[in-house]
Scaffold this active site. Sequence first.
Site, PDB file in Angstrom:
ATOM      1  N   ASP A 177      56.624  60.644  43.517  1.00 48.66           N
ATOM      2  CA  ASP A 177      57.559  60.418  42.429  1.00 48.66           C
ATOM      3  C   ASP A 177      58.855  59.659  42.648  1.00 48.66           C
ATOM      4  O   ASP A 177      59.463  58.693  42.171  1.00 48.66           O
ATOM      5  CB  ASP A 177      57.703  61.513  41.526  1.00 48.66           C
ATOM      6  CG  ASP A 177      56.537  62.195  40.712  1.00 48.66           C
ATOM      7  OD1 ASP A 177      55.624  61.406  40.693  1.00 48.66           O
ATOM      8  OD2 ASP A 177      56.591  63.336  40.497  1.00 48.66           O
ATOM      9  N   GLY A 178      59.287  60.163  43.955  1.00 44.61           N
ATOM     10  CA  GLY A 178      60.594  59.651  44.467  1.00 44.61           C
ATOM     11  C   GLY A 178      60.510  58.175  44.522  1.00 44.61           C
ATOM     12  O   GLY A 178      61.498  57.110  44.446  1.00 44.61           O
ATOM     13  N   ASP A 214      78.267  76.030  38.387  1.00 43.36           N
ATOM     14  CA  ASP A 214      77.787  75.223  39.612  1.00 43.36           C
ATOM     15  C   ASP A 214      77.612  73.783  39.342  1.00 43.36           C
ATOM     16  O   ASP A 214      77.654  73.062  40.308  1.00 43.36           O
ATOM     17  CB  ASP A 214      76.652  75.742  40.069  1.00 43.36           C
ATOM     18  CG  ASP A 214      76.781  76.948  40.784  1.00 43.36           C
ATOM     19  OD1 ASP A 214      77.838  77.705  40.621  1.00 43.36           O
ATOM     20  OD2 ASP A 214      75.826  77.867  41.198  1.00 43.36           O
ATOM     21  N   ALA A 221      61.660  67.776  35.913  1.00 44.87           N
ATOM     22  CA  ALA A 221      62.279  67.680  37.493  1.00 44.87           C
ATOM     23  C   ALA A 221      63.207  68.863  37.510  1.00 44.87           C
ATOM     24  O   ALA A 221      63.053  69.885  37.138  1.00 44.87           O
ATOM     25  CB  ALA A 221      62.581  66.306  37.693  1.00 44.87           C
ATOM     26  N   TYR A 222      64.355  68.303  38.099  1.00 46.16           N
ATOM     27  CA  TYR A 222      65.468  69.548  38.420  1.00 46.16           C
ATOM     28  C   TYR A 222      65.804  70.099  37.246  1.00 46.16           C
ATOM     29  O   TYR A 222      66.051  71.140  37.009  1.00 46.16           O
ATOM     30  CB  TYR A 222      66.712  68.584  39.091  1.00 46.16           C
ATOM     31  CG  TYR A 222      67.407  69.358  39.646  1.00 46.16           C
ATOM     32  CD1 TYR A 222      67.422  70.611  40.089  1.00 46.16           C
ATOM     33  CD2 TYR A 222      68.720  68.815  39.854  1.00 46.16           C
ATOM     34  CE1 TYR A 222      68.394  71.359  40.670  1.00 46.16           C
ATOM     35  CE2 TYR A 222      69.969  69.315  40.518  1.00 46.16           C
ATOM     36  CZ  TYR A 222      69.653  70.778  40.891  1.00 46.16           C
ATOM     37  OH  TYR A 222      70.612  71.602  41.502  1.00 46.16           O
ATOM     38  N   LEU A 264      64.246  70.992  34.716  1.00 40.04           N
ATOM     39  CA  LEU A 264      63.231  72.033  34.323  1.00 40.04           C
ATOM     40  C   LEU A 264      63.828  73.323  35.298  1.00 40.04           C
ATOM     41  O   LEU A 264      63.572  74.370  34.742  1.00 40.04           O
ATOM     42  CB  LEU A 264      61.787  71.735  34.708  1.00 40.04           C
ATOM     43  CG  LEU A 264      60.542  72.614  34.504  1.00 40.04           C
ATOM     44  CD1 LEU A 264      60.559  73.235  32.915  1.00 40.04           C
ATOM     45  CD2 LEU A 264      59.495  72.128  34.931  1.00 40.04           C
ATOM     46  N   SER A 265      63.801  73.224  36.554  1.00 37.79           N
ATOM     47  CA  SER A 265      64.284  74.263  37.239  1.00 37.79           C
ATOM     48  C   SER A 265      65.528  74.866  36.992  1.00 37.79           C
ATOM     49  O   SER A 265      65.838  76.053  37.478  1.00 37.79           O
ATOM     50  CB  SER A 265      64.261  73.554  38.955  1.00 37.79           C
ATOM     51  OG  SER A 265      63.204  73.069  39.540  1.00 37.79           O
TER      52      SER A 265
END
Length: 300
Positions: free
Chosen positions: A77-78, A181, A193-194, A196-197
């Site tokens: 994906d990257g 943060d 991706a991020y 979702l995390s």
Amino acid sequence: MTHFSTIGLIGHLNNERAVYSIERLIRFLQQRGKDFVLEVETAARISDIALTQAARQIMDMDALGQICDLVIVVGGDGSLLSGARALAKYQVPLLGVNRGRLGFLTDITPEQIEQKMAEVLTGQFASEKRFLLDMEVRRDGQVIALADALNDVVLHTGQFIHMLEFEIHVDGSFVTSQRSDGLIVSTPTGSTAYSLSGGGPILHPKLDAIVIVPMNPHTLSSRPIVVSGDSEILLMVGEHNRALPMVTCDGHSHAEVQTGDEIIIRKKPQLLELLHPLDYNFYERCRSKLGWGGHLLKPE
């Protein structure tokens, strides 16, 4: 029937499996009598000189984007994210062959290369438009950094673990100030991706929306917000930050920001076209990649 006259090939430079798949693609395109061009750094990784000599041209990414009517990205994906950021302005469709781990964006598996490519070359594919985000950082009214992202723009603390203070504005309206943060601003593509995390929702790729996801906010009522895809999002860096925050686009394009800087995020004017095999299904992709449950009873 769709006719692709010039096909570009791009591969993950540090992945021998990707190089092997590119070599298979070259042989397949040769058998079909198709013109293809190689991205210059990709060509340098191919050891078989006969295969690189078969290319119509070897060129950099910008030149490739200007002459190709299809670009195949081989990697994870990257790799596709990098290709999308470089080529979206040329309106050239991208097709992904997965040689990475997750493969949310790269649809074709290595064992399917010849079969699925034959289908694509005869017009048997699905086309989908995705939007990117433009990001700029302004300091004292001057633009000091520009970047774009297919997945997300992230404001974070860099290598230091400290709370950040910043304000969020949407379409000129003040939304909230926040101590956290950081913040993730994600497209529907990046919502798996991020974002979702970080606890953000999954957005269907066809939605014209942007999701704003706080990262470990100090106030429990700070929740993800979904706004219109046409919104302009402004983040203003506060005074009381112990570390200099960073802005990251798709995990790249770092920009260091300081007190009073403004980070402006909006939809990129040019859309990216992604091609998929005809059997592509977003919900099936979520089930297989995210481990969702299958049918309780087998369909008859």
